[in-house]
Design a protein around this motif. Structure first.
Motif, PDB file in Angstrom:
ATOM      1  N   CYS A 192       0.827  -1.209   0.000  1.00 23.46           N
ATOM      2  CA  CYS A 192       0.000   0.000   0.000  1.00 23.46           C
ATOM      3  C   CYS A 192       0.863   1.261   0.000  1.00 23.46           C
ATOM      4  O   CYS A 192       1.913   1.293   0.633  1.00 23.46           O
ATOM      5  N   ASP A 193       0.398   2.284  -0.710  1.00 23.46           N
ATOM      6  CA  ASP A 193       1.128   3.560  -0.765  1.00 23.46           C
ATOM      7  C   ASP A 193       0.834   4.410   0.459  1.00 23.46           C
ATOM      8  O   ASP A 193       1.664   5.195   0.896  1.00 23.46           O
ATOM      9  N   PHE A 194      -0.390   4.270   0.979  1.00 24.95           N
ATOM     10  CA  PHE A 194      -0.798   5.026   2.175  1.00 24.95           C
ATOM     11  C   PHE A 194      -1.388   4.075   3.201  1.00 24.95           C
ATOM     12  O   PHE A 194      -2.018   3.083   2.833  1.00 24.95           O
ATOM     13  N   VAL A 195      -1.187   4.389   4.462  1.00 22.20           N
ATOM     14  CA  VAL A 195      -1.896   3.680   5.538  1.00 22.20           C
ATOM     15  C   VAL A 195      -2.732   4.741   6.247  1.00 22.20           C
ATOM     16  O   VAL A 195      -2.209   5.732   6.751  1.00 22.20           O
ATOM     17  N   ALA A 196      -4.044   4.554   6.231  1.00 18.09           N
ATOM     18  CA  ALA A 196      -4.950   5.570   6.782  1.00 18.09           C
ATOM     19  C   ALA A 196      -5.521   5.132   8.115  1.00 18.09           C
ATOM     20  O   ALA A 196      -5.957   3.995   8.282  1.00 18.09           O
ATOM     21  N   LYS A 197      -5.497   6.057   9.049  1.00 16.82           N
ATOM     22  CA  LYS A 197      -6.067   5.787  10.374  1.00 16.82           C
ATOM     23  C   LYS A 197      -7.398   6.519  10.490  1.00 16.82           C
ATOM     24  O   LYS A 197      -7.497   7.696  10.148  1.00 16.82           O
ATOM     25  N   ILE A 198      -8.415   5.800  10.949  1.00 18.93           N
ATOM     26  CA  ILE A 198      -9.708   6.435  11.220  1.00 18.93           C
ATOM     27  C   ILE A 198      -9.645   6.918  12.668  1.00 18.93           C
ATOM     28  O   ILE A 198      -9.356   6.122  13.571  1.00 18.93           O
ATOM     29  N   PRO A 199      -9.896   8.211  12.922  1.00 20.46           N
ATOM     30  CA  PRO A 199      -9.829   8.688  14.310  1.00 20.46           C
ATOM     31  C   PRO A 199     -10.868   7.960  15.170  1.00 20.46           C
ATOM     32  O   PRO A 199     -12.016   7.820  14.761  1.00 20.46           O
ATOM     33  N   MET A 200     -10.432   7.461  16.331  1.00 22.33           N
ATOM     34  CA  MET A 200     -11.353   6.758  17.234  1.00 22.33           C
ATOM     35  C   MET A 200     -11.183   7.286  18.644  1.00 22.33           C
ATOM     36  O   MET A 200     -10.069   7.506  19.089  1.00 22.33           O
ATOM     37  N   PHE A 201     -12.297   7.477  19.322  1.00 19.62           N
ATOM     38  CA  PHE A 201     -12.252   8.087  20.656  1.00 19.62           C
ATOM     39  C   PHE A 201     -12.876   7.200  21.735  1.00 19.62           C
ATOM     40  O   PHE A 201     -13.056   7.621  22.860  1.00 19.62           O
ATOM     41  N   GLY A 202     -13.216   5.982  21.360  1.00 20.00           N
ATOM     42  CA  GLY A 202     -13.894   5.094  22.315  1.00 20.00           C
ATOM     43  C   GLY A 202     -12.939   4.210  23.085  1.00 20.00           C
ATOM     44  O   GLY A 202     -11.728   4.430  23.106  1.00 20.00           O
ATOM     45  N   ASN A 203     -13.499   3.193  23.697  1.00 18.29           N
ATOM     46  CA  ASN A 203     -12.708   2.325  24.572  1.00 18.29           C
ATOM     47  C   ASN A 203     -12.304   1.018  23.917  1.00 18.29           C
ATOM     48  O   ASN A 203     -11.569   0.231  24.492  1.00 18.29           O
ATOM     49  N   ILE A 204     -12.830   0.761  22.717  1.00 16.60           N
ATOM     50  CA  ILE A 204     -12.428  -0.465  22.027  1.00 16.60           C
ATOM     51  C   ILE A 204     -11.568  -0.071  20.841  1.00 16.60           C
ATOM     52  O   ILE A 204     -11.591   1.072  20.403  1.00 16.60           O
ATOM     53  N   ASP A 205     -10.797  -1.039  20.325  1.00  9.03           N
ATOM     54  CA  ASP A 205      -9.763  -0.617  19.365  1.00  9.03           C
ATOM     55  C   ASP A 205     -10.076  -0.898  17.910  1.00  9.03           C
ATOM     56  O   ASP A 205      -9.214  -0.778  17.055  1.00  9.03           O
ATOM     57  N   SER A 206     -11.315  -1.306  17.585  1.00 12.77           N
ATOM     58  CA  SER A 206     -11.567  -1.536  16.164  1.00 12.77           C
ATOM     59  C   SER A 206     -13.019  -1.282  15.804  1.00 12.77           C
ATOM     60  O   SER A 206     -13.893  -1.263  16.659  1.00 12.77           O
ATOM     61  N   LEU A 207     -13.229  -1.100  14.502  1.00 20.26           N
ATOM     62  CA  LEU A 207     -14.584  -0.940  13.961  1.00 20.26           C
ATOM     63  C   LEU A 207     -14.911  -2.193  13.159  1.00 20.26           C
ATOM     64  O   LEU A 207     -14.012  -2.876  12.676  1.00 20.26           O
ATOM     65  N   ASN A 208     -16.188  -2.452  12.971  1.00 19.00           N
ATOM     66  CA  ASN A 208     -16.595  -3.509  12.064  1.00 19.00           C
ATOM     67  C   ASN A 208     -15.993  -3.207  10.679  1.00 19.00           C
ATOM     68  O   ASN A 208     -15.926  -2.043  10.268  1.00 19.00           O
ATOM     69  N   ALA A 209     -15.540  -4.252   9.988  1.00 16.96           N
ATOM     70  CA  ALA A 209     -14.854  -4.067   8.694  1.00 16.96           C
ATOM     71  C   ALA A 209     -15.699  -3.293   7.690  1.00 16.96           C
ATOM     72  O   ALA A 209     -15.189  -2.429   6.980  1.00 16.96           O
ATOM     73  N   SER A 210     -16.998  -3.583   7.641  1.00 19.44           N
ATOM     74  CA  SER A 210     -17.836  -2.893   6.650  1.00 19.44           C
ATOM     75  C   SER A 210     -18.031  -1.425   7.019  1.00 19.44           C
ATOM     76  O   SER A 210     -18.152  -0.567   6.146  1.00 19.44           O
ATOM     77  N   VAL A 211     -18.026  -1.123   8.320  1.00 21.27           N
ATOM     78  CA  VAL A 211     -18.162   0.274   8.772  1.00 21.27           C
ATOM     79  C   VAL A 211     -16.877   1.044   8.446  1.00 21.27           C
ATOM     80  O   VAL A 211     -16.921   2.157   7.910  1.00 21.27           O
ATOM     81  N   ALA A 212     -15.721   0.437   8.731  1.00 14.94           N
ATOM     82  CA  ALA A 212     -14.435   1.071   8.419  1.00 14.94           C
ATOM     83  C   ALA A 212     -14.343   1.357   6.915  1.00 14.94           C
ATOM     84  O   ALA A 212     -13.933   2.443   6.492  1.00 14.94           O
TER      85      ALA A 212
END
Length: 247
Positions: free
Chosen positions: A212-232
Protein backbone atom coordinates in the motif's frame (compact mmCIF):
# COMPACT_ATOMS: atom_id res chain seq x y z
CA UNK A 1 -26.53 -14.48 -14.75
CA UNK A 2 -28.14 -15.65 -11.54
CA UNK A 3 -27.46 -18.97 -9.78
CA UNK A 4 -30.14 -19.96 -7.31
CA UNK A 5 -28.68 -22.97 -5.51
CA UNK A 6 -25.75 -22.72 -3.24
CA UNK A 7 -24.99 -26.21 -1.89
CA UNK A 8 -24.80 -29.00 -4.46
CA UNK A 9 -24.55 -32.57 -3.17
CA UNK A 10 -23.94 -35.97 -4.74
CA UNK A 11 -21.55 -37.08 -7.46
CA UNK A 12 -23.76 -36.66 -10.55
CA UNK A 13 -25.15 -33.31 -9.41
CA UNK A 14 -21.68 -31.90 -8.69
CA UNK A 15 -20.17 -33.21 -11.95
CA UNK A 16 -23.14 -31.82 -13.89
CA UNK A 17 -22.69 -28.42 -12.17
CA UNK A 18 -19.04 -28.26 -13.27
CA UNK A 19 -19.82 -29.36 -16.82
CA UNK A 20 -22.62 -26.83 -17.20
CA UNK A 21 -20.16 -24.06 -16.39
CA UNK A 22 -21.41 -23.09 -12.94
CA UNK A 23 -18.96 -21.15 -10.79
CA UNK A 24 -18.00 -23.47 -7.93
CA UNK A 25 -16.19 -21.68 -5.10
CA UNK A 26 -15.42 -24.64 -2.85
CA UNK A 27 -15.44 -28.41 -3.18
CA UNK A 28 -15.41 -30.80 -0.21
CA UNK A 29 -14.42 -34.42 -0.92
CA UNK A 30 -14.30 -37.39 1.43
CA UNK A 31 -10.67 -37.97 2.40
CA UNK A 32 -9.19 -41.06 0.73
CA UNK A 33 -11.93 -41.32 -1.89
CA UNK A 34 -10.23 -41.98 -5.25
CA UNK A 35 -12.74 -43.76 -7.50
CA UNK A 36 -13.62 -42.82 -11.10
CA UNK A 37 -16.45 -40.30 -10.49
CA UNK A 38 -14.45 -38.49 -7.78
CA UNK A 39 -11.43 -38.31 -10.09
CA UNK A 40 -13.63 -36.82 -12.83
CA UNK A 41 -14.98 -34.22 -10.38
CA UNK A 42 -11.47 -33.32 -9.15
CA UNK A 43 -10.26 -32.99 -12.76
CA UNK A 44 -13.12 -30.59 -13.58
CA UNK A 45 -12.46 -28.60 -10.37
CA UNK A 46 -8.80 -28.12 -11.25
CA UNK A 47 -9.72 -26.45 -14.55
CA UNK A 48 -11.21 -23.49 -12.68
CA UNK A 49 -10.60 -21.54 -9.51
CA UNK A 50 -12.28 -24.02 -7.19
CA UNK A 51 -10.74 -24.56 -3.78
CA UNK A 52 -10.60 -28.33 -3.10
CA UNK A 53 -10.62 -29.60 0.50
CA UNK A 54 -10.43 -33.23 1.59
CA UNK A 55 -12.40 -33.80 4.78
CA UNK A 56 -13.57 -36.52 7.16
CA UNK A 57 -17.06 -38.02 6.81
CA UNK A 58 -18.25 -36.17 9.95
CA UNK A 59 -17.50 -32.81 8.30
CA UNK A 60 -19.42 -33.76 5.15
CA UNK A 61 -22.36 -34.93 7.25
CA UNK A 62 -22.34 -31.55 9.03
CA UNK A 63 -22.33 -29.63 5.73
CA UNK A 64 -24.95 -31.83 4.11
CA UNK A 65 -28.53 -30.64 3.89
CA UNK A 66 -29.89 -33.77 2.18
CA UNK A 67 -27.91 -36.50 3.95
CA UNK A 68 -27.11 -37.96 0.49
CA UNK A 69 -23.76 -36.37 -0.32
CA UNK A 70 -22.01 -39.56 -1.62
CA UNK A 71 -18.69 -38.16 -0.41
CA UNK A 72 -18.84 -34.86 -2.27
CA UNK A 73 -20.36 -31.42 -1.64
CA UNK A 74 -19.85 -28.31 -3.76
CA UNK A 75 -20.52 -24.69 -2.84
CA UNK A 76 -21.66 -22.84 -5.92
CA UNK A 77 -21.51 -19.06 -6.26
CA UNK A 78 -24.95 -17.46 -6.11
CA UNK A 79 -23.76 -14.94 -8.71
CA UNK A 80 -21.24 -14.73 -11.51
CA UNK A 81 -17.82 -13.19 -10.81
CA UNK A 82 -16.49 -10.36 -12.95
CA UNK A 83 -13.01 -9.64 -14.27
CA UNK A 84 -10.84 -6.82 -12.86
CA UNK A 85 -10.46 -5.54 -16.45
CA UNK A 86 -14.24 -4.97 -16.65
CA UNK A 87 -14.10 -2.68 -13.61
CA UNK A 88 -11.38 -0.51 -15.17
CA UNK A 89 -13.36 -0.37 -18.42
CA UNK A 90 -16.50 0.72 -16.52
CA UNK A 91 -14.54 3.55 -14.84
CA UNK A 92 -13.18 4.64 -18.22
CA UNK A 93 -16.64 4.64 -19.81
CA UNK A 94 -17.96 6.82 -17.00
CA UNK A 95 -14.99 9.17 -17.36
CA UNK A 96 -14.00 8.59 -13.71
CA UNK A 97 -10.67 7.63 -12.15
CA UNK A 98 -10.95 3.97 -11.03
CA UNK A 99 -12.11 3.38 -7.44
CA UNK A 100 -11.76 -0.26 -6.38
CA UNK A 101 -12.29 -1.99 -3.03
CA UNK A 102 -9.92 -4.87 -2.15
CA UNK A 103 -10.82 -7.19 0.73
CA UNK A 104 -8.20 -9.13 2.67
CA UNK A 105 -9.58 -12.08 4.72
CA UNK A 106 -13.23 -11.00 4.96
CA UNK A 107 -14.93 -14.29 5.87
CA UNK A 108 -18.31 -13.08 7.16
CA UNK A 109 -20.99 -13.03 4.42
CA UNK A 110 -22.91 -10.23 6.20
CA UNK A 111 -19.80 -8.05 6.08
CA UNK A 112 -19.27 -8.69 2.37
CA UNK A 113 -22.95 -7.96 1.69
CA UNK A 114 -22.79 -4.69 3.62
CA UNK A 115 -19.54 -3.72 1.86
CA UNK A 116 -21.17 -4.37 -1.52
CA UNK A 117 -24.10 -2.15 -0.57
CA UNK A 118 -21.85 0.73 0.52
CA UNK A 119 -19.48 0.28 -2.45
CA UNK A 120 -22.44 0.66 -4.79
CA UNK A 121 -23.63 3.88 -3.13
CA UNK A 122 -20.12 5.35 -2.95
CA UNK A 123 -19.66 4.82 -6.68
CA UNK A 124 -16.89 2.21 -6.46
CA UNK A 125 -16.32 0.44 -9.78
CA UNK A 126 -15.86 -2.99 -8.23
CA UNK A 127 -14.70 -5.22 -5.39
CA UNK A 128 -11.78 -7.65 -5.51
CA UNK A 129 -11.63 -10.65 -3.18
CA UNK A 130 -8.98 -13.37 -2.84
CA UNK A 131 -9.65 -17.03 -3.58
CA UNK A 132 -8.52 -18.25 -0.15
CA UNK A 133 -9.67 -17.33 3.34
CA UNK A 134 -12.54 -15.23 2.04
CA UNK A 135 -16.27 -15.55 1.67
CA UNK A 136 -17.54 -15.84 -1.92
CA UNK A 137 -20.77 -14.62 -3.49
CA UNK A 138 -23.17 -16.69 -1.41
CA UNK A 139 -26.94 -16.32 -1.15
CA UNK A 140 -26.47 -14.60 2.26
CA UNK A 141 -24.11 -12.05 0.68
CA UNK A 142 -26.67 -11.40 -2.07
CA UNK A 143 -29.46 -10.87 0.45
CA UNK A 144 -27.41 -8.58 2.72
CA UNK A 145 -26.29 -6.50 -0.27
CA UNK A 146 -29.92 -5.35 -0.74
CA UNK A 147 -29.68 -5.70 -4.51
CA UNK A 148 -26.24 -4.07 -4.90
CA UNK A 149 -24.82 -7.44 -6.06
CA UNK A 150 -26.69 -6.89 -9.35
CA UNK A 151 -24.85 -3.64 -10.05
CA UNK A 152 -21.41 -3.71 -8.40
CA UNK A 153 -19.08 -6.33 -9.90
CA UNK A 154 -16.97 -8.65 -7.73
CA UNK A 155 -13.79 -10.30 -9.03
CA UNK A 156 -12.05 -13.22 -7.37
CA UNK A 157 -8.25 -13.40 -7.74
CA UNK A 158 -5.69 -16.04 -6.80
CA UNK A 159 -3.19 -13.56 -5.38
CA UNK A 160 -4.23 -10.16 -4.00
CA UNK A 161 -0.66 -8.82 -3.78
CA UNK A 162 0.08 -9.73 -7.42
CA UNK A 163 -3.19 -8.10 -8.53
CA UNK A 164 -2.18 -4.92 -6.68
CA UNK A 165 1.15 -4.90 -8.55
CA UNK A 166 -0.65 -5.21 -11.89
CA UNK A 167 -3.03 -2.39 -10.97
CA UNK A 168 -0.13 -0.17 -9.88
CA UNK A 169 1.27 -0.51 -13.39
CA UNK A 170 -2.07 0.85 -14.61
CA UNK A 171 -1.73 3.91 -12.39
CA UNK A 172 -3.65 2.96 -9.23
CA UNK A 173 -2.57 4.01 -5.75
CA UNK A 174 -3.49 1.92 -2.71
CA UNK A 175 -4.61 2.94 0.74
CA UNK A 176 -5.31 0.54 3.58
CA UNK A 177 -7.01 1.05 6.90
CA UNK A 178 -4.78 0.53 9.93
CA UNK A 179 -4.41 1.99 13.40
CA UNK A 180 -0.73 2.88 12.95
CA UNK A 181 -1.31 5.05 9.87
CA UNK A 182 -1.73 8.73 9.17
CA UNK A 183 -5.11 10.27 10.05
CA UNK A 184 -7.25 9.84 6.93
CA UNK A 185 -8.16 13.55 6.72
CA UNK A 186 -4.48 14.41 6.17
CA UNK A 187 -4.08 12.15 3.13
CA UNK A 188 -4.70 13.03 -0.50
CA UNK A 189 -6.98 10.20 -1.64
CA UNK A 190 -7.95 11.57 -5.06
CA UNK A 191 -7.14 9.97 -8.39
CA UNK A 192 -7.22 6.27 -9.32
CA UNK A 193 -7.37 4.43 -6.00
CA UNK A 194 -7.75 1.01 -4.43
CA UNK A 195 -9.05 0.89 -0.86
CA UNK A 196 -7.81 -2.18 1.02
CA UNK A 197 -9.82 -3.41 4.01
CA UNK A 198 -8.86 -6.29 6.30
CA UNK A 199 -10.79 -8.35 8.82
CA UNK A 200 -11.64 -6.88 12.23
CA UNK A 201 -9.49 -9.37 14.11
CA UNK A 202 -6.29 -9.31 12.10
CA UNK A 203 -6.57 -6.23 9.91
CA UNK A 204 -4.72 -6.12 6.61
CA UNK A 205 -1.99 -8.77 6.25
CA UNK A 206 1.66 -7.67 6.38
CA UNK A 207 2.45 -8.45 2.72
CA UNK A 208 -0.62 -6.58 1.47
CA UNK A 209 0.06 -3.63 3.79
CA UNK A 210 3.61 -3.32 2.43
CA UNK A 211 2.16 -2.96 -1.07
CA UNK A 212 0.00 0.00 0.00
CA UNK A 213 1.13 3.56 -0.77
CA UNK A 214 -0.80 5.03 2.18
CA UNK A 215 -1.90 3.68 5.54
CA UNK A 216 -4.95 5.57 6.78
CA UNK A 217 -6.07 5.79 10.37
CA UNK A 218 -9.71 6.44 11.22
CA UNK A 219 -9.83 8.69 14.31
CA UNK A 220 -11.35 6.76 17.23
CA UNK A 221 -12.25 8.09 20.66
CA UNK A 222 -13.89 5.09 22.31
CA UNK A 223 -12.71 2.32 24.57
CA UNK A 224 -12.43 -0.46 22.03
CA UNK A 225 -9.76 -0.62 19.36
CA UNK A 226 -11.57 -1.54 16.16
CA UNK A 227 -14.58 -0.94 13.96
CA UNK A 228 -16.59 -3.51 12.06
CA UNK A 229 -14.85 -4.07 8.69
CA UNK A 230 -17.84 -2.89 6.65
CA UNK A 231 -18.16 0.27 8.77
CA UNK A 232 -14.44 1.07 8.42
CA UNK A 233 -14.76 0.55 4.67
CA UNK A 234 -17.79 2.89 4.60
CA UNK A 235 -16.01 5.67 6.49
CA UNK A 236 -12.94 5.56 4.26
CA UNK A 237 -14.98 5.23 1.07
CA UNK A 238 -16.87 8.39 1.87
CA UNK A 239 -13.66 10.28 2.66
CA UNK A 240 -12.57 9.30 -0.87
CA UNK A 241 -15.98 10.48 -2.19
CA UNK A 242 -15.70 13.78 -0.26
CA UNK A 243 -12.25 14.46 -1.71
CA UNK A 244 -13.44 13.60 -5.22
CA UNK A 245 -16.36 15.99 -4.91
CA UNK A 246 -14.35 18.91 -3.50
CA UNK A 247 -11.95 19.32 -6.41
Amino acid sequence: MRYEEFTIEGRNAVLEAFRSGKTIDKLFILDGCQDGPIKSITREAKKGDTLITFVKKERLDQLSQTGKHQGVIAFAAAYEYAEVEDMLKAAEEKGEPPFLILLDSIEDPHNLGAILRTANQAGAHGIIIPKRRAVGLTATVAKTSAGAINYTPVAKVTNLAATMEELKEKGLWFVCADMDGETMYNLDLRGPIGLVVGSEGEGVGRLIKEKCDFVAKIPMFGNIDSLNASVAMGILSYEIVRQRLSK
